[in-house]
Design a protein around this motif. Structure first.
Motif, PDB file in Angstrom:
ATOM      1  N   ASN A   8    -130.164 -36.347  64.598  1.00 36.80           N
ATOM      2  CA  ASN A   8    -129.809 -35.770  65.881  1.00 36.80           C
ATOM      3  C   ASN A   8    -129.340 -36.878  66.816  1.00 36.80           C
ATOM      4  O   ASN A   8    -130.086 -37.824  67.069  1.00 36.80           O
ATOM      5  N   ALA A   9    -128.084 -36.773  67.299  1.00 33.37           N
ATOM      6  CA  ALA A   9    -127.516 -37.759  68.208  1.00 33.37           C
ATOM      7  C   ALA A   9    -127.613 -39.167  67.634  1.00 33.37           C
ATOM      8  O   ALA A   9    -127.938 -40.126  68.344  1.00 33.37           O
ATOM      9  N   GLY A  10    -127.345 -39.279  66.344  1.00 35.70           N
ATOM     10  CA  GLY A  10    -127.310 -40.579  65.697  1.00 35.70           C
ATOM     11  C   GLY A  10    -128.652 -41.146  65.305  1.00 35.70           C
ATOM     12  O   GLY A  10    -128.730 -42.259  64.792  1.00 35.70           O
ATOM     13  N   THR A  11    -129.755 -40.392  65.533  1.00 33.13           N
ATOM     14  CA  THR A  11    -131.098 -40.878  65.213  1.00 33.13           C
ATOM     15  C   THR A  11    -131.760 -39.927  64.223  1.00 33.13           C
ATOM     16  O   THR A  11    -131.679 -38.702  64.365  1.00 33.13           O
ATOM     17  N   TRP A  12    -132.426 -40.503  63.210  1.00 33.74           N
ATOM     18  CA  TRP A  12    -133.132 -39.703  62.216  1.00 33.74           C
ATOM     19  C   TRP A  12    -134.543 -39.388  62.707  1.00 33.74           C
ATOM     20  O   TRP A  12    -135.261 -40.262  63.183  1.00 33.74           O
ATOM     21  N   TYR A  13    -134.942 -38.111  62.577  1.00 35.48           N
ATOM     22  CA  TYR A  13    -136.258 -37.659  63.014  1.00 35.48           C
ATOM     23  C   TYR A  13    -136.968 -36.919  61.881  1.00 35.48           C
ATOM     24  O   TYR A  13    -136.327 -36.244  61.072  1.00 35.48           O
ATOM     25  N   LEU A  14    -138.298 -37.037  61.877  1.00 35.86           N
ATOM     26  CA  LEU A  14    -139.116 -36.224  60.978  1.00 35.86           C
ATOM     27  C   LEU A  14    -139.292 -34.860  61.637  1.00 35.86           C
ATOM     28  O   LEU A  14    -139.801 -34.769  62.760  1.00 35.86           O
ATOM     29  N   PRO A  15    -138.831 -33.768  61.031  1.00 32.92           N
ATOM     30  CA  PRO A  15    -138.888 -32.459  61.694  1.00 32.92           C
ATOM     31  C   PRO A  15    -140.320 -31.973  61.881  1.00 32.92           C
ATOM     32  O   PRO A  15    -141.198 -32.260  61.072  1.00 32.92           O
ATOM     33  N   LYS A  16    -140.521 -31.206  62.958  1.00 35.90           N
ATOM     34  CA  LYS A  16    -141.840 -30.654  63.243  1.00 35.90           C
ATOM     35  C   LYS A  16    -142.090 -29.341  62.510  1.00 35.90           C
ATOM     36  O   LYS A  16    -143.239 -28.929  62.332  1.00 35.90           O
ATOM     37  N   SER A  17    -141.030 -28.660  62.116  1.00 32.18           N
ATOM     38  CA  SER A  17    -141.197 -27.411  61.376  1.00 32.18           C
ATOM     39  C   SER A  17    -139.943 -27.126  60.555  1.00 32.18           C
ATOM     40  O   SER A  17    -138.855 -27.598  60.882  1.00 32.18           O
ATOM     41  N   ILE A  18    -140.118 -26.354  59.488  1.00 33.37           N
ATOM     42  CA  ILE A  18    -139.027 -25.924  58.615  1.00 33.37           C
ATOM     43  C   ILE A  18    -139.098 -24.400  58.489  1.00 33.37           C
ATOM     44  O   ILE A  18    -140.184 -23.835  58.270  1.00 33.37           O
ATOM     45  N   TRP A  19    -137.944 -23.738  58.631  1.00 37.88           N
ATOM     46  CA  TRP A  19    -137.878 -22.292  58.534  1.00 37.88           C
ATOM     47  C   TRP A  19    -137.092 -21.894  57.290  1.00 37.88           C
ATOM     48  O   TRP A  19    -136.100 -22.533  56.936  1.00 37.88           O
ATOM     49  N   VAL A  20    -137.521 -20.837  56.637  1.00 35.75           N
ATOM     50  CA  VAL A  20    -136.803 -20.286  55.498  1.00 35.75           C
ATOM     51  C   VAL A  20    -136.586 -18.791  55.726  1.00 35.75           C
ATOM     52  O   VAL A  20    -137.394 -18.123  56.387  1.00 35.75           O
ATOM     53  N   LYS A  21    -135.484 -18.279  55.182  1.00 42.30           N
ATOM     54  CA  LYS A  21    -135.188 -16.863  55.317  1.00 42.30           C
ATOM     55  C   LYS A  21    -135.640 -16.140  54.060  1.00 42.30           C
ATOM     56  O   LYS A  21    -135.222 -16.460  52.947  1.00 42.30           O
ATOM     57  N   TYR A  22    -136.539 -15.169  54.258  1.00 44.49           N
ATOM     58  CA  TYR A  22    -137.069 -14.406  53.136  1.00 44.49           C
ATOM     59  C   TYR A  22    -137.048 -12.924  53.506  1.00 44.49           C
ATOM     60  O   TYR A  22    -137.591 -12.529  54.541  1.00 44.49           O
ATOM     61  N   ALA A  23    -136.403 -12.121  52.664  1.00 45.70           N
ATOM     62  CA  ALA A  23    -136.278 -10.675  52.910  1.00 45.70           C
ATOM     63  C   ALA A  23    -135.686 -10.410  54.284  1.00 45.70           C
ATOM     64  O   ALA A  23    -136.176  -9.568  55.046  1.00 45.70           O
ATOM     65  N   ASN A  24    -134.642 -11.183  54.586  1.00 45.91           N
ATOM     66  CA  ASN A  24    -133.906 -11.057  55.854  1.00 45.91           C
ATOM     67  C   ASN A  24    -134.736 -11.401  57.094  1.00 45.91           C
ATOM     68  O   ASN A  24    -134.381 -11.028  58.214  1.00 45.91           O
ATOM     69  N   THR A  25    -135.839 -12.114  56.892  1.00 46.01           N
ATOM     70  CA  THR A  25    -136.684 -12.528  58.022  1.00 46.01           C
ATOM     71  C   THR A  25    -136.919 -14.031  57.959  1.00 46.01           C
ATOM     72  O   THR A  25    -137.272 -14.572  56.908  1.00 46.01           O
ATOM     73  N   TRP A  26    -136.696 -14.702  59.103  1.00 43.34           N
ATOM     74  CA  TRP A  26    -136.952 -16.141  59.158  1.00 43.34           C
ATOM     75  C   TRP A  26    -138.442 -16.379  59.363  1.00 43.34           C
ATOM     76  O   TRP A  26    -139.067 -15.799  60.255  1.00 43.34           O
ATOM     77  N   ARG A  27    -138.987 -17.254  58.523  1.00 44.53           N
ATOM     78  CA  ARG A  27    -140.415 -17.550  58.592  1.00 44.53           C
ATOM     79  C   ARG A  27    -140.628 -19.053  58.561  1.00 44.53           C
ATOM     80  O   ARG A  27    -139.952 -19.766  57.822  1.00 44.53           O
ATOM     81  N   VAL A  28    -141.619 -19.506  59.349  1.00 41.55           N
ATOM     82  CA  VAL A  28    -141.929 -20.929  59.364  1.00 41.55           C
ATOM     83  C   VAL A  28    -142.783 -21.269  58.145  1.00 41.55           C
ATOM     84  O   VAL A  28    -143.653 -20.499  57.736  1.00 41.55           O
ATOM     85  N   CYS A  29    -142.504 -22.403  57.537  1.00 41.65           N
ATOM     86  CA  CYS A  29    -143.259 -22.857  56.364  1.00 41.65           C
ATOM     87  C   CYS A  29    -144.570 -23.514  56.796  1.00 41.65           C
ATOM     88  O   CYS A  29    -144.580 -24.366  57.689  1.00 41.65           O
ATOM     89  N   ASN A  30    -145.665 -23.122  56.156  1.00 41.27           N
ATOM     90  CA  ASN A  30    -146.950 -23.745  56.453  1.00 41.27           C
ATOM     91  C   ASN A  30    -147.054 -25.131  55.824  1.00 41.27           C
ATOM     92  O   ASN A  30    -147.661 -26.040  56.388  1.00 41.27           O
ATOM     93  N   ASN A  31    -146.497 -25.296  54.635  1.00 37.17           N
ATOM     94  CA  ASN A  31    -146.547 -26.578  53.942  1.00 37.17           C
ATOM     95  C   ASN A  31    -145.200 -26.827  53.280  1.00 37.17           C
ATOM     96  O   ASN A  31    -144.625 -25.923  52.669  1.00 37.17           O
ATOM     97  N   VAL A  32    -144.704 -28.053  53.416  1.00 31.93           N
ATOM     98  CA  VAL A  32    -143.418 -28.432  52.828  1.00 31.93           C
ATOM     99  C   VAL A  32    -143.617 -29.708  52.016  1.00 31.93           C
ATOM    100  O   VAL A  32    -144.193 -30.686  52.511  1.00 31.93           O
ATOM    101  N   TYR A  33    -143.150 -29.704  50.764  1.00 35.09           N
ATOM    102  CA  TYR A  33    -143.259 -30.863  49.884  1.00 35.09           C
ATOM    103  C   TYR A  33    -141.857 -31.361  49.528  1.00 35.09           C
ATOM    104  O   TYR A  33    -140.918 -30.575  49.377  1.00 35.09           O
ATOM    105  N   ILE A  34    -141.734 -32.668  49.382  1.00 36.64           N
ATOM    106  CA  ILE A  34    -140.478 -33.313  48.976  1.00 36.64           C
ATOM    107  C   ILE A  34    -140.758 -34.152  47.726  1.00 36.64           C
ATOM    108  O   ILE A  34    -141.760 -34.881  47.669  1.00 36.64           O
TER     109      ILE A  34
END
Length: 276
Positions: A8-34
Motif C-alpha cells: 500500500n503506497a509503496g510499503t508492504w504491510y502484514l494484513p490484519k484480516s483476510i476475507w474469502v467469498k463463500y456461497a456468494n457471501t464474504w466472510r472473514v477468515c479466523n485463521n490463515v496459513y501460508i
C-alpha cells in the motif's frame, strides 16, 4: 521475512484480516496459513477468551508465536480479567499483551471487565507498634509489555479499571494510663478490594481495643482507600503531642487503568482510573 503481505503506497504491510467469498457471501477468515519453504506457518489468527482469569498474558495464551502474526483477540462479555499476587511492591498487572514478534499486529476487542488489583488496607498502631502501617499499592489494568516493535490496537466496549491504593493505618496513643489503638485504613478499589470502583472509608480501631487515655477515649481513624486508579489517604497520627503518640502511615499508590504507551485506543469504552 516470511509471510503474507500487501503493498500500500509503496510499503508492504502484514494484513490484519483476510476475507474469502463463500456461497456468494464474504466472510472473514479466523485463521490463515501460508506455505513457505515447504512449511505451513500461521499468519492470521482469531481467538476468543470465554472464561475469567487472573494475571493474563496474551502472548502466552496465543501460543508464544515466533513469527510475525496478525492476531484478533476477543474477550467475551461475561469475562473478568483481574489481578492476583504482588509484583515489585504493586498488585500484579491484570492483563499484559506481551512481547509479540517484530512486525506483528494485535487487535484486542474487549467486551468484558479488566481490573487492576486493589491495594490492601494498612493496619493501625497498637501498644507494641505505635506507628500505623502503610497501605498497599494497586495494580494496572492493561499494559503492552516491554516490546514496542509491533502494533497493538484496543477496541474497548467493556470496562477497564485501575486498582486503588489502600489507606494508611492510624497511629496509636500509648501514654501512661491506657492505650488507644489506631484505626486501619480502607481497602482500595478493585475486584479483590472494597468494590470495583470505590475505595473503603478509613476505619476506627476494632471494638475492644480502646481504653481510657488521660480521661477520654481516643478514636483514631485510618486513611480511606483510593477509588479506581487513585492513591489511598494517609492515616492520622495519634496526637500532635511529641511523646507517646504513633504516626499515621502513608496511603498506597493507585495505578491507572491503561498504560497507553504502544497501544492505540480506537474505542475507549468505560475506563475507570485513567490512562497513564
Amino acid at each position: 521475512m516470511a509471510g503474507l503481505y500487501v503493498k500500500n503506497a509503496g510499503t508492504w504491510y502484514l494484513p490484519k484480516s483476510i476475507w474469502v467469498k463463500y456461497a456468494n457471501t464474504w466472510r472473514v477468515c479466523n485463521n490463515v496459513y501460508i506455505k513457505h519453504g515447504g512449511v505451513w506457518r500461521e499468519m492470521i489468527k482469531s481467538v476468543t477468551l470465554s472464561y475469567s482469569t487472573t494475571n493474563f498474558n496474551l502472548y502466552s495464551y496465543a501460543g508464544s508465536p515466533s513469527q510475525p502474526l496478525s492476531l484478533i483477540f476477543n474477550i467475551a462479555s461475561n469475562v473478568v480479567i483481574s489481578s492476583s499476587g504482588i509484583t515489585g511492591g504493586y498488585r500484579t498487572t491484570a492483563f499484559t499483551v506481551g512481547n509479540f514478534p517484530t512486525g506483528s499486529t494485535v487487535i484486542i476487542n474487549n467486551n468484558g471487565y479488566i481490573a487492576g488489583g486493589a491495594g490492601a488496607r494498612g493496619l493501625g498502631g497498637n501498644s507494641s507498634r505505635v506507628n500505623g502501617l502503610a497501605g498497599g499499592n494497586g495494580g494496572y489494568g492493561l499494559v503492552k509489555g516491554s516490546s514496542r516493535n509491533y502494533d497493538c490496537t484496543l477496541v474497548n466496549t467493556g470496562t477497564i479499571s485501575g486498582g486503588g491504593g489502600g489507606g494508611g493505618g492510624g497511629g496509636s496513643d500509648v501514654r501512661s494510663g491506657g492505650a488507644a489503638y489506631g484505626g486501619y485504613g480502607g481497602e482500595g478499589a478493585g475486584i479483590t478490594g472494597y468494590s470495583r470502583t470505590q475505595g473503603e472509608i478509613g476505619q476506627p480501631a476494632p471494638s475492644g481495643t480502646l481504653t481510657i487515655v488521660g480521661g477520654a477515649d481516643q478514636i483514631i481513624y485510618g486513611g480511606a482507600g483510593g477509588n479506581g486508579g487513585s492513591n489511598g489517604a494517609n492515616g492520622t497520627a495519634g496526637s500532635n503531642a511529641p511523646a507517646g503518640y504513633g504516626r499515621g502511615a502513608g496511603g498506597g499508590l493507585g495505578r491507572p487503568a491503561i498504560v497507553k504507551s504502544g497501544i492505540e485506543i480506537a474505542v475507549s469504552g468505560n475506563i475507570d482510573g485513567g490512562i497513564g
